[in-house]
Structure formats: structure tokens, C-alpha cells
Design an enzyme around this catalytic site. Structure first.
Site, PDB file in Angstrom:
ATOM      1  N   ARG A  43       0.847  -1.200   0.000  1.00 31.41           N
ATOM      2  CA  ARG A  43       0.000   0.000   0.000  1.00 31.41           C
ATOM      3  C   ARG A  43       0.881   1.249   0.000  1.00 31.41           C
ATOM      4  NH1 ARG A  43      -4.903   1.425   4.229  1.00 31.41           N
ATOM      5  NH2 ARG A  43      -3.324   0.968   5.808  1.00 31.41           N
ATOM      6  N   ASP A  59      -4.147   2.836  13.649  1.00 30.63           N
ATOM      7  CA  ASP A  59      -3.348   3.525  12.648  1.00 30.63           C
ATOM      8  C   ASP A  59      -3.891   4.938  12.487  1.00 30.63           C
ATOM      9  OD1 ASP A  59      -5.578   3.368  11.003  1.00 30.63           O
ATOM     10  OD2 ASP A  59      -4.713   1.888   9.638  1.00 30.63           O
TER      11      ASP A  59
END
Length: 535
Positions: free
Chosen positions: A166, A450
Site C-alpha cells: 500500500r 493507525d
């Protein structure tokens, strides 16, 4: 390291960095930036213009100009890449050496190697992460924890998780690499380096270069990615269509363009993912100044059974399977406790229920944040899939979702309490302090958090202040009261951490939190001003 015209590296060149920042790799990065840097800026400008329309009272809807794409039943996305046919359990995490080894050894089918929300974009993190991935594919990676003395290595004879990288979202830049005097796109930087160094390594292993694409808001942004894929494949003399990309549908504008996004990437598409925590952040952000109609309850009260979230996830499964693509579910962020069996029991029951709902809805797999959750996720999906690699043949033709269903935020049950407000402040401060210290995946209250959690938390506080919301107890949420609670929550953290309390980092975290919650103007991304403070 040979100099290339128009390219300037402003970050330190530590040991082995020359193995990643080769002249040939930098040449590819320069080509990507020169070809697509201008379009990227135009698309970011289009985001701003759409936000202005929404703030002025506009709405979102399925696009009339792309109705033909949605109505055409003839097109399908490319076949799943090798190693991506079965995605019943995926683990996520940053690309430091320890996480790389643990994720690949975890028993998950896929590892999302994260340069984005689970990573702080320090220069060292970005380059050493690329080294971790290359070394893992060469099976030369190892790690010894200096604190515990424990050593980590890849399992010798077992099939490792398929790597899916990612890169950063389109809004992020890499300030340590200048092309013709301007910072490079962080997205193209991460993508280009991994493709250059690892595409052929992956192909030699019978897999391929695969990506998760974050934060997109339109099919035009997907088209930009597709064009970047083609340019890079041509330059590296890799056949077009080798790359596979899964798009995170984690913004509410993208939810209205799912089919168009798949269509733009159809030769490279591997499906869509329900990036649900960022999706909540996007809902708050896009309608932050629209009053009661778009005020959500406190973060921990919002579940996936809320009507607007059910509409979003069911539409995602329907869209993917209609076009032959994988539908991947959301994150289970729980971290098992070695000290509290009761906490584990309650949390694991929630994880099981979450994955049972997803597999029952037709998802082909789902995410976990900790290796200990791989077995439970796999068990649930095994129960539905059996020996089949996926359930893409389950078309969910019963799903009918209107624009009003995706926008039905007001029907979300739950309250806004002082405890919820304090919780947002607490988790945002803890996360920011860790992020500023170089860690993007942070264990907070038995959850692996996150950047999405911090974004939701600070955005809710801003929205509540801006719209004059009161708590269930009757206290109006004001800048002054939030400032008081901020001091109180910081004192609690300081007392709890004791000698581990990092004074400079928490001072930075407090300043940043105030900047993005107490200002009159809303900051689009928390990580953007935070990145500016970093060396």
C-alpha cells in the site's frame, strides 16, 4: 550514486540506501513524476472544488455521465493474479523488518505491506521498508530485537503470505526527493521503487507486483493510477496487465463510483476493500459543516450494522462480484492480551461476530492486525468457503442501494458523551506522540491503531465544536472545554506512563491536536501538517 539531471535527494544516504536509490530506479521515478505530477495536482484541486460544493449544501449521487459503464453488463475485471485467488485472511502492518517477518510467517494468505496509514513517512522508514521487501523476497531478511535478544527469520519450508504493497495516498508528497525542484508524489515514489526492485522478483516466484490503493475519491484518480501502471510496465519491459491493484473504498465519494473505479483499472484490478475506519473519517470530513443531519455519535458507538455502513458494504460486495472482482472486508484491530483472559474472551467474540457477518454477506476475505487473529478469521471463512478460494459467484443480486441509503447518517444509533469526547482526545494524543516518534501502527487500549483512528477522533471533536453539539449529559462542546479536557487527559497519560512518558513528543502532539481541532478552518488530513514538522 550517480547524479541524474533534475533529481535531488535531500534525505540522508544511510547504509544500503544506494541499493534502492539506484540511477535506474530514480530514472523511473522521474518519468512517473514528470508525466503525472501535474494531473495529480489537478485531481487534488477537483477534490477541493467538490468539498466547496458540499459545504455549500450540495450532495453526492451516482454519476449520470458514467451511467453507461454501470449499465453495461459485458465487462469484467482481469483474472486474479497468481497468489491472489484465495484471500480469505489478510494481515496488515508496516514494513519494518520484524513486522515483515511476522506477517509473512503468520499463516495469512496476504500481507498488506503498509507504507501508508500504519507507517510514519520518515525518510528512513520509506527506504528501509523497501529494503525489507526486497530482502524478504530474496529470503535474506532477519531481525534480532536488541531489547529482548529474540531473533526472527522466515520459515524455510512454508508458503509465505502474498505481498500487497500500500503506497501513500495521492495527497502525500515525498519531500526528500525533488524532481525538477518539486517534491515528488509520495504515491508514485512508493509504487515506483517497489515495482522497480520487486516486480521481477515476484514474477520469478510465480506471483506478481500487487498493490492496495488508498484514499481515492473518484474514478479519474483510478484512471491516473492505471496510466501510471502502464507507463511503468512499459519502461521496465513488463507486459501491461501484470500489475494487480485492490482499491480501498474508504472515502464516501468513492462509494458512489465503485463500478467506475473497477472499470478504469479493469486490466489491473484485483477488487475492492471496505476501508471502514477511513470511510467514517471521510463521512465526517465531507459533511463536517452541515449540521445535525451528518452528526455521528461518538466513535466507539458506531458499528458496521449502522444503516449507512450496511448500505456501503453490501453495495461493495454486489459491485465486486458483478464484475468478477474480490470483495475484501474490514479490519479486526484487537490485540490479544496475555494478562487478561476476560478481555480476550469478549474481544474475540466480537471479532468472530464481525467476520461471520462479513463472510455471510459475501465477502471473499477480511483483514486482521495481529497474527493471533489469523486462525479465527481463517476458521470463519473456511466455514463458508470450504475448499473454494472465494465466493465471487455469489452475486448478491438482492442488494439494492440508493444514494439516500449511503447518505443516511442521521439514522446511526448512539450518543455523544463526555467519556466519548475524552476518549477521542486520549487516543489522538497517544497516537500522535507515537506517530511523531516514528511508529504508525500503535497499540492503544488493546487495539492496533493507525492514522484512521486519529483522523476520526480529531475530526469528530472539530465537528462537534463547529456545530455546537452538546453531550448527553448536557454540556456544550466548546474550544475552551476541549482545551481543559486536553490538559486533564494529558495529565492522566503522564501519570500512567511514568518514566516512559516522552515529554517532547507529547508537547508536539498537543500542539498538533490543538492546530487541527481548535482552529476555525478544518485540516483535510492530520498527517499533512504532522509531516511538515518532521526532518
Amino acid at each position: 550514486m550517480a547524479a541524474l539531471e533534475g533529481i535531488e535527494i535531500t534525505g540522508p544516504l544511510n547504509e544500503r540506501y544506494d541499493e534502492i536509490l539506484t540511477p535506474e530506479a530514480l530514472s523511473l521515478l522521474a518519468s512517473l513524476q514528470r508525466e503525472f505530477g501535474g494531473r495529480r495536482k489537478e485531481l487534488l484541486k477537483a477534490r477541493e472544488e467538490r468539498q466547496q460544493r458540499l459545504s455549500a449544501g450540495g450532495t453526492l449521487d451516482f454519476l449520470p455521465e458514467t451511467a453507461g459503464v454501470r449499465a453495461d453488463d459485458s465487462w469484467r475485471v482481469a483474472e486474479a493474479g497468481r497468489g491472489l485467488e484465495d484471500r480469505r485472511v489478510e494481515i496488515t502492518g508496516p514494513t519494518d523488518r520484524k513486522m515483515t517477518i511476522n506477517a509473512l510467517n503468520s499463516g495469512a494468505k496476504v500481507w498488506l505491506a503498509d507504507f501508508e496509514d500504519a507507517n510514519t513517512p520518515l525518510w528512513n522508514n520509506m527506504i528501509e521498508g523497501q529494503l525489507s521487501l526486497r530482502d524478504a523476497l530474496d529470503r535474506t531478511i532477519d531481525f534480532t530485537d536488541e531489547r529482548t535478544g529474540k531473533s526472527y527469520a522466515l520459515k524455510a519450508d512454508e508458503e509465505l503470505a502474498t505481498i500487497v504493497v500500500r503506497p501513500r495516498g495521492w495527497h502525500m508528497e515525498e519531500k526528500h526527493l525533488l524532481v525538477d525542484g518539486e517534491p515528488m508524489s509520495g504515491s508514485l515514489f512508493d509504487f515506483g521503487l517497489y515495482l522497480f526492485h520487486c516486480a521481477r522478483r515476484q514474477l520469478d516466484k510465480g506471483k506478481g507486483p500487487y498493490f492496495y490503493l488508498p484514499k481515492m475519491e473518484s474514478h479519474l484518480e483510478a484512471r491516473l493510477w492505471n496510466d501510471a501502471f502502464n507507463l511503468a510496465q512499459d519502461e521496465l519491459e513488463i507486459p501491461r496487465g501484470t500489475i494487480r491493484a485492490t482499491v480501498l473504498i474508504e472515502t464516501i465519494p468513492a462509494a458512489f463510483e465503485m463500478e467506475e473505479i473497477l472499470y478504469e483499472l479493469r486490466d489491473h484490478s484485483a477488487g475492492l476493500n471496505a476501508g471502514r475506519w477511513d470511510y467514517l473519517f471521510s463521512v465526517i470530513k465531507k459533511f463536517r459543516d452541515r449540521g445535525e443531519e451528518f452528526i455521528l455519535p461518538e466513535r466507539n458507538a458506531i458499528t458496521m450494522t449502522a444503516p449507512f455502513m450496511r448500505a456501503y458494504t453490501e453495495l461493495l460486495v454486489r459491485t465486486c462480484h458483478k464484475r468478477g472482482a474480490h470483495a475484501i472486508g474490514g479490519m479486526a484491530a484487537f490485540i490479544p492480551s496475555r494478562k487478561d483472559a476476560e478481555v480476550n474472551k469478549v474481544a474475540l467474540e466480537k471479532v468472530r461476530a464481525d467476520k461471520t457477518r462479513e463472510s455471510g454477506d459475501g465477502f471473499d476475505g477480511s483483514w486482521v492486525a495481529h497474527p493471533d487473529l489469523v486462525p479465527i478469521c481463517r476458521e470463519v471463512f473456511d466455514g463458508v468457503l470450504g475448499d473454494k478460494p472465494n465466493q465471487r459467484d455469489r452475486l448478491r443480486e438482492d442488494v439494492k442501494v440508493a444514494a439516500s441509503d449511503l447518505l443516511n447518517v442521521a439514522a446511526t444509533p448512539g450518543d455523544i458523551t463526555e467519556a466519548g469526547l475524552r476518549g477521542n482526545i486520549d487516543v489522538a494524543l497517544r497516537y500522535l506522540a507515537a506517530w511523531l516518534n516514528g511508529s504508525g501502527a500503535v497499540a492503544i487500549h488493546n487495539l492496533m491503531e493507525d492514522a484512521a483512528t486519529a483522523e476520526i477522533s480529531r475530526s469528530q471533536v472539530w465537528q462537534w465544536i463547529y456545530n455546537g453539539v452538546s453531550t448527553k449529559e448536557g454540556q456544550k462542546i466548546t474550544k475552551e472545554w476541549v482545551a481543559e479536557l486536553l490538559d486533564e487527559e494529558l495529565a492522566k497519560i503522564r501519570a500512567e506512563l511514568g518514566d516512559a512518558y516522552n515529554e517532547p513528543r507529547y508537547e508536539q502532539a498537543v500542539a498538533l491536536f490543538k492546530q487541527v481541532t481548535l482552529a476555525d478552518e478544518y485540516s483535510e488530513f492530520l498527517t499533512t501538517p504532522a509531516y511538515e514538522t518532521m526532518p
